[in-house]
Design a protein around this motif. Structure first.
Motif, PDB file in Angstrom:
ATOM      1  N   ALA A  80       0.667  -1.208  -0.169  1.00 38.39           N
ATOM      2  CA  ALA A  80      -0.296   0.169  -0.039  1.00 38.39           C
ATOM      3  C   ALA A  80       0.942   1.201  -0.014  1.00 38.39           C
ATOM      4  CB  ALA A  80      -0.606   0.230   1.790  1.00 38.39           C
ATOM      5  N   ALA A  81       1.992   1.183   0.427  1.00 37.45           N
ATOM      6  CA  ALA A  81       2.360   2.622   0.926  1.00 37.45           C
ATOM      7  C   ALA A  81       3.323   2.342  -0.361  1.00 37.45           C
ATOM      8  CB  ALA A  81       4.060   2.389   1.966  1.00 37.45           C
ATOM      9  N   ALA A  82       3.808   1.872  -0.721  1.00 38.11           N
ATOM     10  CA  ALA A  82       4.680   1.841  -2.353  1.00 38.11           C
ATOM     11  C   ALA A  82       3.677   1.777  -3.371  1.00 38.11           C
ATOM     12  CB  ALA A  82       5.200   0.040  -2.950  1.00 38.11           C
ATOM     13  N   GLN A  83       2.312   1.966  -3.365  1.00 30.40           N
ATOM     14  CA  GLN A  83       1.272   1.699  -4.386  1.00 30.40           C
ATOM     15  C   GLN A  83       1.214   3.593  -4.076  1.00 30.40           C
ATOM     16  OE1 GLN A  83      -1.177  -2.022  -5.319  1.00 30.40           O
ATOM     17  NE2 GLN A  83      -1.768  -0.891  -3.049  1.00 30.40           N
ATOM     18  N   ALA A  84       1.445   4.019  -2.941  1.00 30.25           N
ATOM     19  CA  ALA A  84       0.752   5.332  -3.000  1.00 30.25           C
ATOM     20  C   ALA A  84       1.748   6.340  -3.792  1.00 30.25           C
ATOM     21  CB  ALA A  84       0.806   6.277  -1.481  1.00 30.25           C
ATOM     22  N   THR A  85       3.461   5.675  -4.062  1.00 32.78           N
ATOM     23  CA  THR A  85       3.863   6.412  -4.922  1.00 32.78           C
ATOM     24  C   THR A  85       3.761   6.488  -6.321  1.00 32.78           C
ATOM     25  OG1 THR A  85       6.260   4.759  -4.963  1.00 32.78           O
ATOM     26  CG2 THR A  85       5.222   6.346  -3.226  1.00 32.78           C
ATOM     27  N   ILE A  86       3.411   5.373  -7.124  1.00 36.95           N
ATOM     28  CA  ILE A  86       2.868   5.500  -8.368  1.00 36.95           C
ATOM     29  C   ILE A  86       1.885   5.850  -9.031  1.00 36.95           C
ATOM     30  CG2 ILE A  86       4.345   3.185  -7.746  1.00 36.95           C
ATOM     31  CD1 ILE A  86       1.529   1.633  -8.850  1.00 36.95           C
ATOM     32  N   PRO A  87       1.783   6.447 -10.330  1.00 35.08           N
ATOM     33  CA  PRO A  87       0.715   7.032 -11.248  1.00 35.08           C
ATOM     34  C   PRO A  87       0.003   5.957 -11.473  1.00 35.08           C
ATOM     35  CG  PRO A  87       3.259   7.441 -12.181  1.00 35.08           C
ATOM     36  CD  PRO A  87       3.774   6.215 -11.174  1.00 35.08           C
ATOM     37  N   LYS A  88      -1.579   6.222 -11.446  1.00 30.52           N
ATOM     38  CA  LYS A  88      -2.519   5.131 -11.789  1.00 30.52           C
ATOM     39  C   LYS A  88      -2.110   4.132 -12.334  1.00 30.52           C
ATOM     40  CE  LYS A  88      -6.801   6.488 -10.591  1.00 30.52           C
ATOM     41  NZ  LYS A  88      -7.801   7.679 -11.195  1.00 30.52           N
ATOM     42  N   ASP A  89      -1.985   4.619 -14.201  1.00 28.23           N
ATOM     43  CA  ASP A  89      -1.780   3.097 -14.637  1.00 28.23           C
ATOM     44  C   ASP A  89      -0.742   2.832 -15.190  1.00 28.23           C
ATOM     45  OD1 ASP A  89       0.078   5.222 -15.042  1.00 28.23           O
ATOM     46  OD2 ASP A  89      -0.511   5.663 -17.098  1.00 28.23           O
ATOM     47  N   PHE A  90      -0.608   2.425 -13.797  1.00 29.17           N
ATOM     48  CA  PHE A  90       0.670   1.288 -13.425  1.00 29.17           C
ATOM     49  C   PHE A  90       0.307   0.532 -12.062  1.00 29.17           C
ATOM     50  CE2 PHE A  90       3.409   4.154 -15.770  1.00 29.17           C
ATOM     51  CZ  PHE A  90       4.411   3.419 -15.873  1.00 29.17           C
ATOM     52  N   THR A  91       0.639  -0.768 -12.267  1.00 26.53           N
ATOM     53  CA  THR A  91       0.005  -1.580 -11.380  1.00 26.53           C
ATOM     54  C   THR A  91       0.951  -2.622 -10.886  1.00 26.53           C
ATOM     55  OG1 THR A  91      -2.412  -1.438 -13.087  1.00 26.53           O
ATOM     56  CG2 THR A  91      -2.028  -3.456 -11.346  1.00 26.53           C
ATOM     57  N   VAL A  92       0.726  -2.847  -9.846  1.00 26.81           N
ATOM     58  CA  VAL A  92       2.128  -3.918  -9.724  1.00 26.81           C
ATOM     59  C   VAL A  92       1.821  -5.310  -9.742  1.00 26.81           C
ATOM     60  CG1 VAL A  92       0.685  -4.653  -7.256  1.00 26.81           C
ATOM     61  CG2 VAL A  92       2.836  -5.058  -7.177  1.00 26.81           C
ATOM     62  N   HIS A  93       3.381  -6.041 -10.080  1.00 26.69           N
ATOM     63  CA  HIS A  93       2.796  -6.961 -11.065  1.00 26.69           C
ATOM     64  C   HIS A  93       4.263  -8.381 -10.500  1.00 26.69           C
ATOM     65  CE1 HIS A  93       6.963  -7.399 -12.810  1.00 26.69           C
ATOM     66  NE2 HIS A  93       6.473  -6.662 -13.105  1.00 26.69           N
ATOM     67  N   SER A  94       4.987  -7.433  -8.912  1.00 27.79           N
ATOM     68  CA  SER A  94       4.936  -8.162  -9.314  1.00 27.79           C
ATOM     69  C   SER A  94       6.134  -7.856  -7.345  1.00 27.79           C
ATOM     70  CB  SER A  94       6.379  -8.961  -9.468  1.00 27.79           C
ATOM     71  OG  SER A  94       7.725  -8.631  -9.370  1.00 27.79           O
ATOM     72  N   MET A  95       6.311  -8.809  -6.243  1.00 25.79           N
ATOM     73  CA  MET A  95       7.140  -8.214  -5.078  1.00 25.79           C
ATOM     74  C   MET A  95       7.877  -9.453  -4.198  1.00 25.79           C
ATOM     75  SD  MET A  95       3.761  -7.669  -2.153  1.00 25.79           S
ATOM     76  CE  MET A  95       4.525  -7.002  -1.050  1.00 25.79           C
ATOM     77  N   HIS A  96       8.807  -9.056  -4.314  1.00 27.08           N
ATOM     78  CA  HIS A  96       9.564 -10.114  -3.380  1.00 27.08           C
ATOM     79  C   HIS A  96      10.209  -9.946  -1.969  1.00 27.08           C
ATOM     80  CE1 HIS A  96      10.349 -11.772  -7.065  1.00 27.08           C
ATOM     81  NE2 HIS A  96      10.218 -11.570  -7.564  1.00 27.08           N
ATOM     82  N   CYS A  97       9.696 -10.356  -0.715  1.00 28.28           N
ATOM     83  CA  CYS A  97       9.545  -9.658   0.791  1.00 28.28           C
ATOM     84  C   CYS A  97      10.909 -11.094   1.340  1.00 28.28           C
ATOM     85  CB  CYS A  97       8.397 -10.434   1.132  1.00 28.28           C
ATOM     86  SG  CYS A  97       7.185  -9.117  -0.147  1.00 28.28           S
ATOM     87  N   TYR A  98      11.195 -10.253   2.392  1.00 21.85           N
ATOM     88  CA  TYR A  98      11.850 -10.787   3.484  1.00 21.85           C
ATOM     89  C   TYR A  98      11.848 -10.631   4.331  1.00 21.85           C
ATOM     90  CZ  TYR A  98      15.373 -13.009   0.094  1.00 21.85           C
ATOM     91  OH  TYR A  98      15.906 -13.203  -1.038  1.00 21.85           O
TER      92      TYR A  98
END
Length: 379
Positions: A63-81
């Protein structure tokens, strides 16, 4: 030292927001620095766990990362530790780093910190909508067909009945267990469940202090429209995930009355919280006992007598295949399997389909899975 679960007094829950929206809502800390957020509400610490529910850190980083991107971009992958166990009594600060802004892809990293230490980190990649071209290579794993359908309910209706003082009242999502596949080998067994966010996710974004956000930034707030469903999916993706390793081996975790009593004995909450914890553990124990009987009947053996000594997630990856083609508040089918376990670790794969059979996401998690070691007798 006094501890506080949030930096700012939690805002009132909005009636038109679903429980999961309220749980995952963030507040921007513009006075501290740019692209820094914090949890608006206390985070859940599962009974018997070493720290907060991992899905909360996954979802709030997204959610925090999504707050910094334009509306026409969408997440396709995330790698977490998972670095350290999160403390539910201390606020979490989410620091977003804008690594790269390209024409087709955007990269972000997010660190979740408590008391100055990183407890969780993730790298996310976002893709511009419809940038793959008109002609594409397409295929997808099909949803299993040999399973009972989910309850036929209205999206606004909860599957679980509400009970005063029950932990069910506070759960942001609900699930319905599907009987596991009857394979003898642990690596071949598949665990399935229907799940969805409770209530209905609103079309407007969660509350993020309107007075602190300019008109231009308002469209990119965490949880905006489809982003709320993505955050909800990320939250639910950690449900019973690494526990799959224990489940496919018929290992007893909570089905033993002795194990539940030991957890309750070490619990330091008030009487109401104790009752809620007991109800939560007994619900899991019933499902576990039923599942172990099914596996035992299929394999011709009783549940494994070995006990889990330690089980924590190490890393978590999500690949979003159709990020705008589903609603997280409608039933989704998850299928989990463990292709390998050894050396005190285990690996789990998870596929998630929408009710109509669209493959939404694929998740992978590795965790520390250690057994209680028998003490060697001294001669």
């Amino acid at each position: 030292m006094a501890t506080h679960s949030t930096l700012i007094k939690p805002p009132k829950s909005l009636p038109h927001h679903s429980p999961i929206e309220n749980v995952l809502s963030l507040l921007p800390l513009v006075d501290i620095g740019p692209d820094i957020y914090t949890n608006a509400r206390p985070l859940w610490h599962p009974p018997g766990a070493r720290g907060i529910y991992g899905g909360a850190a996954i979802a709030q980083c997204l959610a925090a990362a999504q707050a910094t991107i334009p509306k026409d971009f969408t997440v396709h992958s995330m790698h977490c530790y998972f670095v350290l166990a999160g403390n539910s009594e201390i606020p979490i600060l989410y620091h977003v780093e804008r690594v790269r802004d390209g024409k087709s892809f955007i990269t972000r990293t997010v660190q979740a910190r408590q008391r100055g230490k990183c407890i969780f980190t993730t790298t996310l990649s976002f893709m511009k909508e419809n940038s793959g071209g008109k002609q594409t290579v397409q295929h997808a794993a099909r949803m299993p067909t040999d399973i009972p359908p989910p309850p036929a309910l209205d999206p606004n209706q909860d599957f679980f009945p509400s009970k005063a003082g029950s932990t069910i009242d506070d759960r942001p999502f609900e699930s319905v267990r599907v009987p596991p596949t009857r394979h003898k080998e642990p690596s071949e067994r598949k665990l399935r469940q229907w799940l969805r966010a409770r209530g209905r996710i609103s079309d407007c974004p969660p509350e993020v202090r309107e007075q602190e956000i300019s008109e231009g930034e308002r469209a990119n707030k965490p949880g905006d429209n489809h982003q709320a469903h993505l955050s909800a999916l990320a939250y639910m993706s950690d449900s019973y995930f690494i526990g799959t390793v224990a489940r496919v081996h018929n290992l007893i975790r909570f089905a033993s009355r002795k194990n539940i009593e030991a957890l309750l004995r070490n619990f330091d909450g008030d009487e109401q919280e104790r009752r809620q914890m007991q109800e939560y553990l007994e619900t899991i124990a019933r499902d576990e006992e039923e599942e172990n009987k099914e596996f035992g009947h299929a394999a011709g053996q009783a549940p494994d007598s070995r006990a889990i000594g330690m089980m924590v997630s190490l890393d978590h990856a999500i690949f979003f295949h159709n990020p705008r083609a589903f609603r997280a508040d409608e039933w989704m089918l998850t299928e989990m399997e463990s292709p390998w376990a050894g050396d005190g670790r285990g690996l789990v794969h998870q596929r998630i389909w929408s009710k109509d059979g669209t493959l939404i996401a694929t998740c992978v998690q590795e965790g520390c899975v250690r057994l209680q070691q028998k003490k060697e007798s001294k001669i």
